[in-house]
Motif scaffolding. Structure first.
Motif, PDB file in Angstrom:
ATOM      1  N   ALA A  31       0.878  -1.026  -0.114  1.00 55.41           N
ATOM      2  CA  ALA A  31      -0.071   0.091  -0.100  1.00 55.41           C
ATOM      3  C   ALA A  31       0.895   1.233  -0.030  1.00 55.41           C
ATOM      4  N   ILE A  32       0.550   2.057  -0.830  1.00 56.60           N
ATOM      5  CA  ILE A  32       1.068   3.498  -0.734  1.00 56.60           C
ATOM      6  C   ILE A  32       0.381   4.354  -0.207  1.00 56.60           C
ATOM      7  N   VAL A  33       0.471   5.100   0.864  1.00 55.51           N
ATOM      8  CA  VAL A  33      -0.449   6.060   1.737  1.00 55.51           C
ATOM      9  C   VAL A  33       0.423   7.477   1.730  1.00 55.51           C
ATOM     10  N   GLY A  34      -0.604   8.474   2.106  1.00 53.05           N
ATOM     11  CA  GLY A  34      -0.079   9.756   2.356  1.00 53.05           C
ATOM     12  C   GLY A  34      -1.386  10.780   2.002  1.00 53.05           C
ATOM     13  N   PRO A  35      -0.787  11.999   2.501  1.00 58.28           N
ATOM     14  CA  PRO A  35      -2.072  12.963   2.185  1.00 58.28           C
ATOM     15  C   PRO A  35      -2.152  13.160   0.628  1.00 58.28           C
ATOM     16  N   SER A  36      -3.392  14.008   0.543  1.00 59.22           N
ATOM     17  CA  SER A  36      -3.669  14.393  -1.008  1.00 59.22           C
ATOM     18  C   SER A  36      -2.485  15.258  -1.312  1.00 59.22           C
ATOM     19  N   LYS A 188       0.083 -15.964  -6.741  1.00 64.15           N
ATOM     20  CA  LYS A 188       1.272 -15.234  -6.742  1.00 64.15           C
ATOM     21  C   LYS A 188       1.097 -13.789  -7.123  1.00 64.15           C
ATOM     22  N   GLN A 189       0.073 -13.012  -7.202  1.00 59.12           N
ATOM     23  CA  GLN A 189      -0.129 -11.823  -7.842  1.00 59.12           C
ATOM     24  C   GLN A 189       0.616 -10.730  -7.127  1.00 59.12           C
ATOM     25  N   THR A 190       1.193  -9.840  -7.666  1.00 58.95           N
ATOM     26  CA  THR A 190       1.812  -8.628  -6.871  1.00 58.95           C
ATOM     27  C   THR A 190       0.713  -7.710  -7.090  1.00 58.95           C
ATOM     28  N   PHE A 191       0.542  -6.984  -6.083  1.00 61.74           N
ATOM     29  CA  PHE A 191      -0.194  -5.514  -6.056  1.00 61.74           C
ATOM     30  C   PHE A 191       0.510  -4.423  -5.672  1.00 61.74           C
ATOM     31  N   VAL A 192       0.334  -3.456  -6.050  1.00 67.27           N
ATOM     32  CA  VAL A 192       0.469  -2.018  -5.564  1.00 67.27           C
ATOM     33  C   VAL A 192      -0.681  -0.855  -5.656  1.00 67.27           C
ATOM     34  N   LEU A 193      -1.089  -0.874  -4.268  1.00 67.61           N
ATOM     35  CA  LEU A 193      -2.467  -0.207  -4.138  1.00 67.61           C
ATOM     36  C   LEU A 193      -2.387   1.337  -3.711  1.00 67.61           C
ATOM     37  N   VAL A 194      -2.877   2.141  -4.311  1.00 67.62           N
ATOM     38  CA  VAL A 194      -2.656   3.624  -3.542  1.00 67.62           C
ATOM     39  C   VAL A 194      -4.026   3.605  -2.893  1.00 67.62           C
ATOM     40  N   THR A 195      -4.240   4.190  -1.705  1.00 65.75           N
ATOM     41  CA  THR A 195      -5.323   3.892  -0.942  1.00 65.75           C
ATOM     42  C   THR A 195      -5.401   5.030   0.323  1.00 65.75           C
ATOM     43  N   HIS A 196      -6.536   5.490   0.592  1.00 69.22           N
ATOM     44  CA  HIS A 196      -6.996   6.272   1.706  1.00 69.22           C
ATOM     45  C   HIS A 196      -7.379   5.378   2.864  1.00 69.22           C
ATOM     46  N   ASP A 197      -7.799   4.171   2.484  1.00 66.65           N
ATOM     47  CA  ASP A 197      -8.449   3.264   3.428  1.00 66.65           C
ATOM     48  C   ASP A 197      -7.590   2.599   4.149  1.00 66.65           C
TER      49      ASP A 197
END
Length: 219
Positions: A31-36, A188-197
């Protein structure tokens, strides 16, 4: 699987990314998180080859991306990267099955093979009875599962998701999140998620915090 080295990006006088060094391994859910305004979506678009950095290197699935022309980049993206967006972006005139098949047909897969793979994925998603329905006839959760199946149809190295559960209610959000981890475990799938959740981020293998265009170390 994914490496970025010194990635920078500016829009006019505004520097959005200020030297991003990042490494993501196969089968990780990150997960990639951070403010707007922190640069999360810009970074995701660069990893997805939808935008080019001003400086730095991107290596994805063993391939150095810089230097490719538009045709090469488009073919590389189609084969190696799946995308899931907040509002699914299904084509309304096509059925669920046809929507899932489209990336495979673009990759010049034979129609029969593309259809077989799409049906297998929709069945895995619990949508075997909904394949002939168009998006207007599907619920929000069903549309997003169709979008995930579409992202998977070419067996990509990575799936990039930008706020994938942002438009869903609590039940569908939880089901979508569970699906990501099931796909990691079974395919075995790789995921990169941008989320505010916060719940989704907490459940991932690793959380990357970005603020003001840089990765913020966590204790």
């Amino acid at each position: 699987m994914i490496q970025t080295k010194g990635i920078t990006k500016s829009f006019g006088s505004l520097q959005v990314l200020k030297g991003i060094d990042l490494s993501i391994e196969k089968s990780e859910v990150v997960a990639i998180v951070g403010p707007s305004g922190a640069g999360k979506t810009t970074l995701l678009q660069i990893i997805g080859t939808l935008d080019s950095p001003d400086g730095g290197e991107l290596i994805l699935n063993g391939t150095r991306v810089e230097g490719m022309n538009d045709t090469e980049l488009s073919a590389f993206r189609n084969r190696n990267i799946g995308f899931v967006f907040q509002f699914h972006q299904l084509l309304p005139e096509f059925t669920a099955l046809e929507n899932v098949m489209i990336p495979a047909l673009i990759a010049r897969e034979k129609q029969g093979q593309a259809e077989k793979r799409a049906k297998e994925l929709l069945d895995f998603m619990g949508l075997a009875e909904r394949m002939t329905h168009k998006p207007a006839e599907l619920s929000g959760g069903e549309k997003q599962r169709v979008a995930v199946a579409r992202a998977l149809v070419n067996n990509p190295a990575v799936i990039l998701a930008d706020e994938p559960s942002g438009s869903l209610d609590t039940k569908n959000k939880e089901e979508l999140h569970a699906l990501f981890f099931e796909l990691r475990d079974k395919m075995k799938q790789t995921f990169v998620l941008v989320t505010h959740d916060e719940q989704l981020a907490a459940d991932t293998d690793r959380v990357i915090h970005i603020r003001d265009g840089i990765i913020v170390p966590t204790s």
